[in-house]
Scaffold this active site. Structure first.
Site, PDB file in Angstrom:
ATOM      1  N   HIS A  11       4.134 -26.221 -42.099  1.00 42.96           N
ATOM      2  CA  HIS A  11       4.270 -27.672 -42.145  1.00 42.96           C
ATOM      3  C   HIS A  11       5.678 -28.063 -42.582  1.00 42.96           C
ATOM      4  CE1 HIS A  11      -0.116 -27.152 -42.455  1.00 42.96           C
ATOM      5  NE2 HIS A  11      -0.195 -28.340 -41.889  1.00 42.96           N
ATOM      6  N   ARG A  53     -12.831 -32.620 -44.146  1.00 36.15           N
ATOM      7  CA  ARG A  53     -12.444 -33.979 -43.764  1.00 36.15           C
ATOM      8  C   ARG A  53     -13.532 -35.021 -44.033  1.00 36.15           C
ATOM      9  NH1 ARG A  53      -7.337 -32.297 -43.739  1.00 36.15           N
ATOM     10  NH2 ARG A  53      -6.615 -31.369 -41.783  1.00 36.15           N
ATOM     11  N   LYS A  92      -8.158 -19.924 -35.427  1.00 41.69           N
ATOM     12  CA  LYS A  92      -6.751 -20.230 -35.695  1.00 41.69           C
ATOM     13  C   LYS A  92      -6.237 -19.337 -36.822  1.00 41.69           C
ATOM     14  CE  LYS A  92      -7.905 -24.257 -38.631  1.00 41.69           C
ATOM     15  NZ  LYS A  92      -7.937 -25.721 -38.717  1.00 41.69           N
ATOM     16  N   ASP A 116      -1.158 -25.810 -32.592  1.00 39.99           N
ATOM     17  CA  ASP A 116      -1.235 -26.465 -33.887  1.00 39.99           C
ATOM     18  C   ASP A 116      -0.469 -27.782 -33.747  1.00 39.99           C
ATOM     19  OD1 ASP A 116      -1.798 -26.941 -36.544  1.00 39.99           O
ATOM     20  OD2 ASP A 116      -1.019 -25.039 -37.267  1.00 39.99           O
TER      21      ASP A 116
END
Length: 691
Positions: free
Chosen positions: A333, A230, A320, A417
């Site tokens: 997603h 990120r 995760k 999530d």
């Protein structure tokens, strides 16, 4: 004695530490009177707070305990003193230094009206910190007892503010500040849109913490490394599968620590990493190179090393996606994947790394929006089309409470999530999803759809008796415990923004971190096939060509640094006759391919037809580079040579170029098995050629 709703974390970062009382219990300092308002307390006396002795030192923190039970860190107008400086000294900032002499000392802090102390002890067996005893130090229970229901619910909410009115959020907005305060938010997640430059990011994070009214915010981010990176100004560490190829726990820990140091300097105190999914399915479209590999043992060992690095830097960690997203072929997603295996298989593969992470002291675990019918066969009606679907792990009490908490013994924070992912949002209403998640055992609701609607819905569920307030308090206790354990506190005397920026600019993208990045990239490059083509041995007159589409210019620039006489042909499919003619006289062709799904690596895809054309129609060696996915070789196994680099960051391209020309001895080993199109083994797990 601590209440049942709180439990202590163990920190992985401890160097030499025993937190149990030594000898007889020490009475609380007199000034720690439960009736006194705004009393002073040493954070490390709190049962839930970890204490780390590193290089013979401890950094102590003073807390100001308010009358309503909330607490803030305080650093100004304090007097620190050591009773026995022959054993340990303390400076004005609360840093204790052991002298090495055996014995005990009391370290005392005072603000002129209130005092607290903690004992330190050196024995031949090591150095110890001896916490004070007494109910005054049960800060979590006191804080919860004084919270409103809205404040408790707010601690469980972690929204994102990627954009506002169509613009990326790169600075604090009055509207966002009001939301942080109105909903008493416990945390916020940042994305790439929010973290552009080091100075800007430090300012934004500081503004978020300033907006928090009582308890410090969990400022979180997905800074995994590799394809999920990120920070735009940070060090672009190779991802997990690259680290898996190195097989180095030491290097993986260094990567985790470098990432943690950069986040910590910016004020980001929780990383939603590492991924501890076992990627044993070549068709996985969402995990892939985000995993350390297909071996549960490798994933566990490197995941723990990465975690240790992050925690040493003071950053909270998150494994995760529980119970495991690696053996799926659907992106959660976009849809709802299923892992169909029985409990025995799950325990040996998917659950193994998570159990090891729990045992090693992971701070939090993120859930997977994946169904596990052999753990929970509950069926629910989808709001999308009325069909019957299995209940995702994120919303399953059998998975989160029955399996994770009761069977596997995890007592840390559970975070969902993102709840705006279609595996959840397609099938459940926003409030329904959140209520199900909380009932299942979730502590933090990540990126709920409709913050106001969700906050109101949770409050009404408690007021109506659908969810007990005790259940909410259990989550708040774990969240506050995490904050205390990692020193995530509202600061009474925060450092100036200028000081925070200066620290961040010295840390983010530092030369030391760039060196870790380079070592990781170089050690990850895996030579999977080599028919006497590599290393390249060329004269300056010999011409090379880099051919490809996605990231081909990055590959070309890296190769050109070694051999200036290198052409670039960019194409997303087979070359024209004229383009083929341009390659006459070429000594070798470097074909870079980039895929992340089954369609991309299909031999019939446009870029794979290009590689086949190069192999079949040109009488020169063709060297394949799997830019992201090592499985690309499945599409063109007849190629002359093949290197896997596992990611598209510059350091990996530079390491590949160095390997092509023999400046980097390839030492990476495949962290996954590469099958052929029929599923048979083409190249074995662990394969790694060298020169």
């Amino acid at each position: 004695m601590k209440s049942a709703r709180t439990s202590a974390f163990l920190t992985l970062a401890s160097a030499v530490l025993l937190m149990a009382p030594f000898g007889t219990a020490i009475e609380p300092a007199k000034a720690a009177d439960s009736q006194a308002a705004n009393k002073l307390m040493i954070l490390q006396n709190v049962p839930e707070a970890s204490v780390e002795v590193e290089d013979g030192q401890i950094d102590l923190t003073a807390l100001n305990i308010q009358e309503d039970g909330h607490f803030t860190s305080v650093s100004e107008n304090l007097a620190w003193q050591s009773k026995n400086e022959n054993v340990a000294t303390v400076d004005k900032d609360g840093t204790v230094t052991f002298t090495g002499q055996n014995g005990r000392s009391f370290i005392t802090v005072s603000d002129g009206s209130s005092t607290d102390r903690i004992a330190v002890h050196t024995k031949p067996s090591g150095q110890m910190v001896i916490k004070q005893k007494g109910s005054d130090y049960d800060l979590i229970d006191q804080a919860i007892d004084n919270m409103t229901l809205n404040e408790k619910i707010g601690q469980m909410l972690m929204p994102d503010f990627r954009t506002w009115n169509g613009q990326n959020v790169t600075e604090m907005l009055p509207e966002i500040e009001r939301i942080v305060q109105k909903y008493h938010l416990g945390g916020v997640i940042l994305f790439r849109e929010n973290v552009v430059t080091t100075e800007q990011t430090a300012k934004l994070v500081a503004a978020y913490q300033e907006a928090s009214e009582k308890y410090g915010l969990l400022m979180t981010i997905d800074q995994e490394g590799g394809v999920v990176t990120r920070l735009q100004s940070g060090t672009d560490m190779p991802g997990n599968m690259a680290l898996g190829a190195t097989r180095s726990e030491e290097l993986t820990e260094q990567v985790g620590r470098a990432i943690g140091e950069e986040l910590q300097s910016l004020g980001i105190n929780m990383n939603l990493a590492p991924v501890m999914d076992v990627n044993n399915n070549p068709d996985n479209p969402v995990i892939g190179v985000r995993s350390f590999g297909e071996s549960p043992e490798l994933v566990a060992d490197l995941g723990i090393s990465y975690t240790q690095g992050l925690q040493q830097a003071g950053v909270a960690t998150t494994a995760k996606h529980f119970p495991g997203h690696g053996d799926t072929s659907v992106d959660s997603h976009l849809g709802l994947p299923e892992v169909p295996y029985d409990k025995e298989r799950l325990s040996e593969v998917e659950l193994y790394p998570f159990q090891k992470a729990m045992d090693a002291g992971i701070d939090a675990i993120m859930t997977a929006h994946v169904t596990f019918p052999n753990i929970d066969d509950t069926k629910v009606v989808s709001q999308k089309d009325g069909s019957e679907i299995s209940l995702p792990a994120t919303l399953s009490h059998k998975v989160l409470t029955g399996l994770m908490r009761e069977e596997m013994g995890f007592d840390g924070v559970i975070i969902t999530d993102a709840l705006n992912m279609r595996a959840i949002s397609d099938h459940f209403g926003s409030v329904d999803a959140v209520k199900r998640a909380v009932k299942a055992g979730t502590d933090i609701i990540l990126m709920p759809v409709g913050l106001e609607e969700v906050a109101d819905g949770l409050r009404e569920a408690v007021e109506d008796g659908e969810i007990s307030e005790q259940r909410i308090e259990e989550s708040v206790a774990r969240i506050l415990e995490l904050k205390l354990n990692r020193g995530i506190l509202k600061e009474k005397d925060p450092a100036s923004v200028e000081a925070k920026i200066a620290e961040a600019e010295n840390t983010v993208g530092s030369q030391a971190h760039k060196q870790v990045e380079q070592r990781a990239a170089e050690q990850s490059i895996t030579l999977v096939k080599n028919d006497d083509v590599l290393p390249l041995d060329l004269s300056s007159d010999d011409q090379l060509a880099v051919v490809g589409n996605t990231f081909s210019s990055n590959l070309h620039e890296a190769v050109k640094d070694y051999h200036g006489n290198t052409a670039l042909i960019t194409s997303d499919g087979p070359l024209t006759k004229e383009e083929l003619e341009e390659l006459e006289g070429i000594k070798a062709i470097i074909a870079g391919t980039y895929t992340y799904n089954v369609a991309g690596r299909s031999p019939d895809s446009s870029q794979m037809r290009l590689v086949h054309q190069l192999i079949e129609e040109l009488e020169v060696p063709v060297i394949g580079i799997g830019i992201r996915n090592p499985y690309d070789l499945m599409a063109y196994p007849q190629i002359d040579a093949y290197l896997a680099q596992y990611g598209f960051r510059n350091a990996s391209f530079q390491a590949t170029a160095a390997t092509l020309f023999g400046d980097n001895q390839p030492s990476g080993m495949l962290p996954v098995t590469i099958p052929d199109q029929e599923g048979n083994v083409l190249f074995d797990y662990g394969l790694g050629l060298s020169y």
